[in-house]
Design an enzyme around this catalytic site. Structure first.
Site, PDB file in Angstrom:
ATOM      1  N   LYS A  76       3.248 -15.210  -7.455  1.00  0.00           N
ATOM      2  CA  LYS A  76       2.206 -16.230  -7.265  1.00  0.00           C
ATOM      3  C   LYS A  76       1.288 -16.301  -8.490  1.00  0.00           C
ATOM      4  CE  LYS A  76       0.521 -14.274  -3.517  1.00  0.00           C
ATOM      5  NZ  LYS A  76       1.365 -13.076  -3.352  1.00  0.00           N
ATOM      6  N   ARG A  80      -4.128 -15.795   3.992  1.00  0.00           N
ATOM      7  CA  ARG A  80      -3.160 -14.746   4.309  1.00  0.00           C
ATOM      8  C   ARG A  80      -3.028 -14.532   5.806  1.00  0.00           C
ATOM      9  NH1 ARG A  80      -3.578 -11.962  -1.012  1.00  0.00           N
ATOM     10  NH2 ARG A  80      -2.036 -10.299  -1.095  1.00  0.00           N
ATOM     11  N   ARG A 126       5.120  -3.617 -12.492  1.00  0.00           N
ATOM     12  CA  ARG A 126       3.745  -4.052 -12.766  1.00  0.00           C
ATOM     13  C   ARG A 126       2.789  -2.858 -12.802  1.00  0.00           C
ATOM     14  NH1 ARG A 126       1.334  -8.558  -8.814  1.00  0.00           N
ATOM     15  NH2 ARG A 126       1.370  -6.867  -7.307  1.00  0.00           N
ATOM     16  N   ARG A 183      -2.462  -1.123 -11.667  1.00  0.00           N
ATOM     17  CA  ARG A 183      -3.118  -1.554 -10.426  1.00  0.00           C
ATOM     18  C   ARG A 183      -3.033  -0.432  -9.408  1.00  0.00           C
ATOM     19  NH1 ARG A 183      -2.097  -7.596  -8.172  1.00  0.00           N
ATOM     20  NH2 ARG A 183      -2.241  -6.453  -6.216  1.00  0.00           N
TER      21      ARG A 183
HETATM   22  P1  AMP Z   1      -3.292  -9.687  -4.320  1.00  0.00           P
HETATM   23  O1  AMP Z   1      -3.683  -9.483  -5.740  1.00  0.00           O
HETATM   24  O2  AMP Z   1      -3.309 -11.124  -3.908  1.00  0.00           O
HETATM   25  O3  AMP Z   1      -1.994  -9.008  -3.965  1.00  0.00           O
HETATM   26  O4  AMP Z   1      -4.419  -8.968  -3.411  1.00  0.00           O
HETATM   27  C1  AMP Z   1      -4.687  -7.591  -3.522  1.00  0.00           C
HETATM   28  C2  AMP Z   1      -5.376  -7.106  -2.248  1.00  0.00           C
HETATM   29  O5  AMP Z   1      -6.608  -7.809  -2.058  1.00  0.00           O
HETATM   30  C3  AMP Z   1      -4.606  -7.315  -0.947  1.00  0.00           C
HETATM   31  O6  AMP Z   1      -3.659  -6.290  -0.695  1.00  0.00           O
HETATM   32  C4  AMP Z   1      -5.737  -7.332   0.070  1.00  0.00           C
HETATM   33  O7  AMP Z   1      -6.214  -6.029   0.338  1.00  0.00           O
HETATM   34  C5  AMP Z   1      -6.843  -8.073  -0.679  1.00  0.00           C
HETATM   35  N1  AMP Z   1      -6.779  -9.545  -0.466  1.00  0.00           N
HETATM   36  C6  AMP Z   1      -6.507 -10.504  -1.390  1.00  0.00           C
HETATM   37  N2  AMP Z   1      -6.541 -11.730  -0.845  1.00  0.00           N
HETATM   38  C7  AMP Z   1      -6.819 -11.543   0.468  1.00  0.00           C
HETATM   39  C8  AMP Z   1      -6.959 -12.420   1.589  1.00  0.00           C
HETATM   40  N3  AMP Z   1      -6.823 -13.760   1.462  1.00  0.00           N
HETATM   41  N4  AMP Z   1      -7.245 -11.868   2.801  1.00  0.00           N
HETATM   42  C9  AMP Z   1      -7.387 -10.541   2.952  1.00  0.00           C
HETATM   43  N5  AMP Z   1      -7.256  -9.649   1.959  1.00  0.00           N
HETATM   44  C10 AMP Z   1      -6.978 -10.142   0.720  1.00  0.00           C
END
Ligand code: AMP
Length: 187
Positions: free
Chosen positions: A13, A88, A127, A133
């Site tokens: 994404k 999400r 990654r 990360r």
């Molecule tokens: P990402 O970089 O999108 O994979 O997000 C990393 C982490 O941030 C996820 O594993 C969640 O803990 C939190 N997170 C990101 N976006 C959301 C969302 N829309 N709702 C809930 N938690 C989120």
């Protein structure tokens, strides 16, 4: 154009958002990036979000809905947005519907990147070596995939019913996915 990019963690994404930003001058809103910045700056949001993120769980809906409703009201979103990592959950998707309605904005499409689990895991592990990360470790990865299946996966049906879903083969190189994405969007 207002787009949502939907997919499991590691589905591409973030990478594909960047190609769309370059091509269409849309504003990318990555909730993961917003949260990671808050964690590194140790803001109140960051302190609250950190535990959820480190364990691979979702930050509560009310917190995420608050962040997005504030963000999409800003003037830099007027040309259109790419939502990367939001919604999400079905609750987040419903809240987004009413936010967009109030702003008289239309959701053009929801692109779902379909990638098998083995490839998702391989991408996240690679990654983690590059970006350091803290949630790209094996235990957290497994939980994030589980959370995707249980909660975020429901959004595929949600947007399909609304006639908004574009399902895309997300395997292969970023360039291969990009050409499928641009073709699907008619770019
Ligand atoms: P990402 O970089 O999108 O994979 O997000 C990393 C982490 O941030 C996820 O594993 C969640 O803990 C939190 N997170 C990101 N976006 C959301 C969302 N829309 N709702 C809930 N938690 C989120």
């Amino acid at each position: 154009m207002n787009l949502i990019l939907l997919g499991a963690p590691g589905a591409g994404k973030g990478t594909q958002s960047q190609t769309l930003v370059d091509r269409l001058s849309l504003k990318q809103i990555s909730t993961g990036d917003i949260l990671r910045k808050a964690v590194s700056e140790e803001t109140a949001l960051g302190l609250k979000a950190r535990e959820f993120m480190d364990s691979g769980n979702l930050v509560p809906d009310d917190v995420m809905i608050g962040i997005i409703s504030e963000r999409i009201n800003k003037p830099d979103c007027q040309n259109g947005i790419i939502l990367d990592g939001f919604p999400r959950t079905v609750e987040q998707a419903r809240a987004l519907d009413s936010m967009l309605e109030k702003l008289v904005k239309k959701l053009d499409a929801v692109v779902y990147f379909d990638v098998p689990e083995s490839e998702l895991i391989a991408r996240m592990l690679s990654r983690s070596a590059k970006e350091n990360r803290s949630d790209d470790n094996m235990q957290t990865i497994q939980n994030r995939l589980q959370v995707f299946k249980e909660k975020t996966g429901q959004l595929i049906g949600y947007y399909q019913e609304k006639g908004k879903l574009i399902s895309l083969d997300g395997t292969g190189t970023p360039e291969a996915v990009q050409s499928r994405l641009f073709a699907a969007l008619g770019l």
